[in-house]
Design a protein around this motif. Structure first.
Motif, PDB file in Angstrom:
ATOM      1  N   LEU B 120       0.856  -1.372  -0.022  1.00 33.49           N
ATOM      2  CA  LEU B 120      -0.017  -0.163   0.035  1.00 33.49           C
ATOM      3  C   LEU B 120       0.820   1.093   0.165  1.00 33.49           C
ATOM      4  O   LEU B 120       0.593   2.212  -0.740  1.00 33.49           O
ATOM      5  N   TYR B 121       1.948   1.206   0.572  1.00 34.67           N
ATOM      6  CA  TYR B 121       2.810   2.371   0.892  1.00 34.67           C
ATOM      7  C   TYR B 121       3.395   2.560  -0.507  1.00 34.67           C
ATOM      8  O   TYR B 121       3.216   3.608  -1.094  1.00 34.67           O
ATOM      9  N   ASP B 122       3.875   1.720  -1.210  1.00 37.66           N
ATOM     10  CA  ASP B 122       4.573   1.657  -2.604  1.00 37.66           C
ATOM     11  C   ASP B 122       3.417   2.314  -3.396  1.00 37.66           C
ATOM     12  O   ASP B 122       3.881   3.131  -4.156  1.00 37.66           O
ATOM     13  N   ALA B 123       2.203   1.702  -3.300  1.00 37.39           N
ATOM     14  CA  ALA B 123       1.076   2.292  -4.504  1.00 37.39           C
ATOM     15  C   ALA B 123       0.917   3.819  -4.042  1.00 37.39           C
ATOM     16  O   ALA B 123       0.785   4.582  -4.978  1.00 37.39           O
ATOM     17  N   LEU B 124       0.794   4.010  -2.756  1.00 35.63           N
ATOM     18  CA  LEU B 124       0.433   5.495  -2.433  1.00 35.63           C
ATOM     19  C   LEU B 124       1.605   6.338  -2.743  1.00 35.63           C
ATOM     20  O   LEU B 124       1.425   7.704  -3.271  1.00 35.63           O
ATOM     21  N   MET B 125       2.911   6.068  -2.495  1.00 33.24           N
ATOM     22  CA  MET B 125       3.902   7.000  -2.948  1.00 33.24           C
ATOM     23  C   MET B 125       4.015   7.158  -4.565  1.00 33.24           C
ATOM     24  O   MET B 125       4.376   8.255  -5.065  1.00 33.24           O
ATOM     25  N   LYS B 126       3.753   5.783  -5.318  1.00 35.98           N
ATOM     26  CA  LYS B 126       3.557   6.065  -6.734  1.00 35.98           C
ATOM     27  C   LYS B 126       2.684   7.345  -7.224  1.00 35.98           C
ATOM     28  O   LYS B 126       2.698   7.870  -7.890  1.00 35.98           O
ATOM     29  N   ALA B 127       1.299   7.161  -6.563  1.00 34.28           N
ATOM     30  CA  ALA B 127       0.342   7.992  -6.723  1.00 34.28           C
ATOM     31  C   ALA B 127       0.656   9.675  -6.287  1.00 34.28           C
ATOM     32  O   ALA B 127       0.399  10.297  -7.109  1.00 34.28           O
ATOM     33  N   ARG B 128       1.237   9.421  -5.389  1.00 29.14           N
ATOM     34  CA  ARG B 128       1.776  10.733  -4.880  1.00 29.14           C
ATOM     35  C   ARG B 128       2.530  11.507  -5.930  1.00 29.14           C
ATOM     36  O   ARG B 128       2.409  12.717  -6.266  1.00 29.14           O
ATOM     37  N   GLN B 129       3.656  10.879  -6.403  1.00 34.85           N
ATOM     38  CA  GLN B 129       4.765  11.246  -7.485  1.00 34.85           C
ATOM     39  C   GLN B 129       4.007  11.630  -8.603  1.00 34.85           C
ATOM     40  O   GLN B 129       4.271  12.491  -9.260  1.00 34.85           O
ATOM     41  N   ARG B 130       2.870  10.939  -9.182  1.00 36.07           N
ATOM     42  CA  ARG B 130       2.253  11.362 -10.088  1.00 36.07           C
ATOM     43  C   ARG B 130       1.306  12.553  -9.932  1.00 36.07           C
ATOM     44  O   ARG B 130       1.282  13.449 -10.947  1.00 36.07           O
ATOM     45  N   ALA B 131       0.707  12.599  -8.957  1.00 34.23           N
ATOM     46  CA  ALA B 131      -0.021  13.837  -8.428  1.00 34.23           C
ATOM     47  C   ALA B 131       0.862  15.056  -8.468  1.00 34.23           C
ATOM     48  O   ALA B 131       0.465  16.167  -8.951  1.00 34.23           O
ATOM     49  N   GLU B 132       2.071  15.024  -7.764  1.00 35.07           N
ATOM     50  CA  GLU B 132       3.028  16.186  -7.780  1.00 35.07           C
ATOM     51  C   GLU B 132       3.465  16.562  -9.313  1.00 35.07           C
ATOM     52  O   GLU B 132       3.690  17.645  -9.405  1.00 35.07           O
ATOM     53  N   LEU B 133       3.890  15.565  -9.881  1.00 39.90           N
ATOM     54  CA  LEU B 133       4.037  15.990 -11.363  1.00 39.90           C
ATOM     55  C   LEU B 133       3.056  16.408 -12.226  1.00 39.90           C
ATOM     56  O   LEU B 133       3.415  17.572 -12.951  1.00 39.90           O
ATOM     57  N   LEU B 134       1.885  16.040 -12.010  1.00 45.08           N
ATOM     58  CA  LEU B 134       0.718  16.639 -12.428  1.00 45.08           C
ATOM     59  C   LEU B 134       0.653  18.292 -12.072  1.00 45.08           C
ATOM     60  O   LEU B 134       0.194  19.253 -12.923  1.00 45.08           O
ATOM     61  N   GLN B 135       0.732  18.436 -11.005  1.00 45.39           N
ATOM     62  CA  GLN B 135       0.627  19.614 -10.100  1.00 45.39           C
ATOM     63  C   GLN B 135       1.953  20.615 -10.661  1.00 45.39           C
ATOM     64  O   GLN B 135       1.616  21.853 -10.893  1.00 45.39           O
ATOM     65  N   VAL B 136       3.055  20.156 -11.032  1.00 37.51           N
ATOM     66  CA  VAL B 136       4.137  20.651 -11.527  1.00 37.51           C
ATOM     67  C   VAL B 136       3.891  21.315 -12.926  1.00 37.51           C
ATOM     68  O   VAL B 136       4.113  22.490 -13.113  1.00 37.51           O
ATOM     69  N   LYS B 137       3.265  20.428 -13.661  1.00 38.11           N
ATOM     70  CA  LYS B 137       2.979  20.643 -15.095  1.00 38.11           C
ATOM     71  C   LYS B 137       1.588  21.493 -15.308  1.00 38.11           C
ATOM     72  O   LYS B 137       1.550  22.315 -16.026  1.00 38.11           O
ATOM     73  N   SER B 138       0.778  21.689 -14.233  1.00 45.37           N
ATOM     74  CA  SER B 138      -0.272  22.357 -14.204  1.00 45.37           C
ATOM     75  C   SER B 138      -0.255  23.887 -14.425  1.00 45.37           C
ATOM     76  O   SER B 138       0.753  24.490 -13.763  1.00 45.37           O
ATOM     77  N   LYS B 139      -1.185  24.707 -14.867  1.00 47.11           N
ATOM     78  CA  LYS B 139      -1.117  25.997 -14.937  1.00 47.11           C
ATOM     79  C   LYS B 139      -1.503  26.628 -13.524  1.00 47.11           C
ATOM     80  O   LYS B 139      -1.228  27.847 -13.337  1.00 47.11           O
ATOM     81  N   ALA B 140      -2.418  25.939 -12.714  1.00 41.77           N
ATOM     82  CA  ALA B 140      -2.585  26.448 -11.370  1.00 41.77           C
ATOM     83  C   ALA B 140      -1.508  26.666 -10.267  1.00 41.77           C
ATOM     84  O   ALA B 140      -0.962  25.955 -10.272  1.00 41.77           O
TER      85      ALA B 140
END
Lengths: 181, 191
Positions: B120-140
């Motif tokens: 679960l920890y591994d899956a959550l970390m992957k999801a977090r990295q994905r979310a952070e990457l999207l936020q960096v690319k986002s215009k918000a």
């Protein structure tokens, strides 16, 4: 001389047939889209933060001695208490089937809310054997005022009027997440 | 005789084809009613939470609608994140054949003294990295022009028979992975 009758009288007007096929197409497309995109699962949520406290915050808390209303679910029943003895501890025995007596807990919490109307947080310490169903029922009893509850009024600082409270203790925090496995 | 009958039937067919018009009005009525019903109920379904077969959700009186976030689904058999089954529970020998939802973690999937669930920890970390990457690319952006901070909200949809010791492990693991706000999902009463 008679005037010549209008030629409009002679023209035969049949009933207008509205072509509904394009509208029908649009509606079928719209219904299909709605059926595919809509969710039939009606969910409600209860939010709870992970408890965090720095040493400084703990020291401030020890000075202030807040209510820190706590409900501990044990095998025999629920205990409602305050670590700083702001309220007299109360015990609510479980229902005969062994589930927590949510209504009994709710009734005690209404009394506490009358004493501390500005308090919005409550700490829950469940037992490891409590089920998710029991937790949801107990958290519901913490959070909302029900229709049959005696009204509790609080002064609205903006309007200056006394208004009935809708929520009891809406901020639920789990107190033993960092405890032993 | 047969020739005459053939001409007669052809004439009848032509007459039927000429006169026949499908009455769409009643069909339109039904479709309009369905459309209005769907549009009325559509506003209440803004979230995009999926569920899994066989899960028994408890009922809640909460009227709070859960905003979209990462979701973990806990059934007596398995843990699922974003429709991906990441871990199966094991049934102990004593509980085989009983109706009770008895399940336990595979000891190899736990660490930190049995508190943290490794898959679960591994899956959550992957999801977090994905979310952070999207936020960096986002215009918000925030007031300083930096990407918005990671929200760290995890929705938990659990079967009503799941015990608190399992939920506690899940919450501890989620907090270790940076998800520090939990939303417990349940079926709305009268909804």
């Amino acid at each position: 001389m008679f005037k010549r009758p209008s030629s409009r009288r002679k023209t035969h007007q049949g009933g207008i047939v509205l072509n509904l096929v394009p509208i029908l197409d649009a509606m079928v497309t719209l219904i299909t889209f709605l059926l595919f995109t809509m969710s039939f699962l009606s969910l409600g949520s209860i939010e709870s933060p992970f408890p965090t406290a720095s040493t400084k915050q703990i020291q401030e808390k020890l000075k202030e001695k807040p209510l820190q209303l706590t409900v501990t679910l044990k095998e025999s029943g629920a205990e409602i208490w305050s670590p700083f003895n702001k309220i007299a501890p109360k015990k609510v025995p479980h229902n005969p089937d062994g589930t927590p007596n949510a209504q009994g807990i709710h009734d005690v919490l209404i009394g506490v809310k009358k004493q501390f109307p500005k308090e919005n947080s409550i700490v829950i310490i469940p037992a490891s054997g409590n089920t998710y169903d029991e937790l949801i029922v107990v958290m519901d009893s913490f959070r909302t005022m029900e229709a049959g509850d005696p009204p509790i009024f609080q002064k609205n600082e903006q309007t200056g009027n006394d208004e009935p409270l809708k929520n009891l203790f809406p901020n639920v925090i789990f107190g033993n997440l960092l405890g032993d496995a | 005789m047969a020739f005459r009958r053939s001409i007669q039937s052809r004439r009848t067919r032509r007459r039927i084809q000429k006169d026949f018009e499908l009455q769409l009005t009643s069909l339109m009525d039904v479709l309009v009613i369905i459309l209005i019903f769907l549009l009325k109920t559509y506003s209440a379904s803004t979230t995009n939470f999926a569920s899994v077969n066989g899960i028994q959700l408890p009922m809640t009186g909460s009227r709070d609608l859960p905003p979209d976030s990462l979701q973990v689904i806990v059934t007596p058999e398995a843990l699922t994140i974003d429709n991906q089954r990441i871990m199966d529970f094991v049934q102990n020998a004593a509980a085989a054949g009983s109706d009770e939802a008895v399940y336990q973690f595979n000891p190899t999937s736990l660490d930190e003294g049995g508190r943290r669930i490794v898959p679960l920890y591994d899956a959550l970390m992957k999801a977090r990295q994905r979310a952070e990457l999207l936020q960096v690319k986002s215009k918000a952006r925030d007031a300083q022009g930096n990407p918005l901070p990671f929200e760290g909200v995890l929705a938990i949809q659990a079967d009503k028979r799941i015990r608190y010791d399992t939920l506690r492990k899940i919450m501890y693991t989620a907090a270790a992975a940076g998800y520090r706000t939990f939303r417990f999902l349940a079926m709305k009463k009268n909804g």
